[in-house]
Design an enzyme around this catalytic site. Structure first.
Site, PDB file in Angstrom:
ATOM      1  CG  ASP A  28     -44.823   2.280 -16.281  1.00 26.19           C
ATOM      2  OD1 ASP A  28     -44.465   2.775 -15.197  1.00 26.19           O
ATOM      3  OD2 ASP A  28     -44.431   1.156 -16.692  1.00 26.19           O
ATOM      4  CB  ILE A  29     -42.189   0.380 -20.703  1.00 24.32           C
ATOM      5  CG1 ILE A  29     -41.896  -0.294 -22.019  1.00 24.32           C
ATOM      6  CG2 ILE A  29     -41.593  -0.382 -19.539  1.00 24.32           C
ATOM      7  CD1 ILE A  29     -40.421  -0.265 -22.393  1.00 24.32           C
ATOM      8  CG  ASN A  84     -43.556   3.451  -5.860  1.00 24.33           C
ATOM      9  OD1 ASN A  84     -44.464   3.457  -5.036  1.00 24.33           O
ATOM     10  ND2 ASN A  84     -43.693   2.878  -7.058  1.00 24.33           N
ATOM     11  N   GLY A  90     -40.491   0.605  -3.110  1.00 27.18           N
ATOM     12  CA  GLY A  90     -40.622  -0.073  -4.401  1.00 27.18           C
ATOM     13  C   GLY A  90     -40.080   0.730  -5.567  1.00 27.18           C
ATOM     14  CD  GLN A  91     -36.923   6.001  -6.369  1.00 29.25           C
ATOM     15  OE1 GLN A  91     -36.851   6.201  -5.157  1.00 29.25           O
ATOM     16  NE2 GLN A  91     -36.528   6.887  -7.270  1.00 29.25           N
ATOM     17  CB  SER A  92     -37.581  -0.205 -10.070  1.00 25.82           C
ATOM     18  OG  SER A  92     -38.511   0.381 -10.953  1.00 25.82           O
ATOM     19  CG  HIS A  97     -40.700   7.775 -11.332  1.00 29.38           C
ATOM     20  ND1 HIS A  97     -39.426   7.468 -10.904  1.00 29.38           N
ATOM     21  CD2 HIS A  97     -41.440   6.671 -11.091  1.00 29.38           C
ATOM     22  CE1 HIS A  97     -39.391   6.240 -10.435  1.00 29.38           C
ATOM     23  NE2 HIS A  97     -40.609   5.729 -10.515  1.00 29.38           N
ATOM     24  CG  HIS A  99     -45.975   5.460 -10.673  1.00 28.98           C
ATOM     25  ND1 HIS A  99     -45.707   4.432 -11.560  1.00 28.98           N
ATOM     26  CD2 HIS A  99     -44.904   5.509  -9.835  1.00 28.98           C
ATOM     27  CE1 HIS A  99     -44.537   3.882 -11.255  1.00 28.98           C
ATOM     28  NE2 HIS A  99     -44.034   4.519 -10.213  1.00 28.98           N
TER      29      HIS A  99
END
Ligand code: 5GP
Length: 111
Positions: A28-29, A84, A90-92, A97, A99
């Site tokens: 994750d960035i 999420n 809270g999915q952006s 995906h 986590h």
């Protein structure tokens, strides 16, 4: 097209830690733990809410990849997997995906 599709297509770089025919795993960035990996299907399912019964083997595969990556990255004290889904979840990024978080004790419940 989402940012994750661009990572699958190698249009933008990512720190990839695992890949197979069905999935890709990369750091994750904006990591929220010492180890924070995203595991994504190469098939573009927008969210868990939008998955179907036909996706059952693929979703199981993503969890098995999470287990393998946790071993690979030596998360021997444990880890957390999170999906999420949707606005309240809270999915952006609208590409399903998982986590994988580890490397420190994680609080519960999440915010
Ligand atoms: P969500 O909030 O949808 O559950 O998780 C999306 C995650 O994708 C976030 O943790 C965010 O930091 C990560 N992310 C967003 N854009 C990029 C990117 O371009 N590269 C990587 N490696 N991670 C990203």
């Amino acid at each position: 097209m989402t940012i994750f599709q661009r990572i699958i297509d190698r249009e933008i770089p990512a720190d990839i830690v695992y890949e197979d025919d069905l999935s890709l795993a990369f750091r994750d960035i904006n990591g929220q733990a010492p180890t924070h990996i995203l595991i994504i299907p190469k098939q573009a399912i927008p969210s868990l809410a939008e998955s179907t019964d036909e996706d059952t083997p693929l979703l199981g595969h993503l969890l098995m990849v999470a287990r393998k990556v946790a071993v690979q990255l030596q998360l021997t004290n444990g880890y957390r997997t999170v999906i999420n889904s949707g606005r309240d979840g809270g999915q952006s990024v609208n590409h399903l995906h998982v986590h994988l978080l580890g490397g420190r004790p994680l609080g519960w419940p999440p915010g």
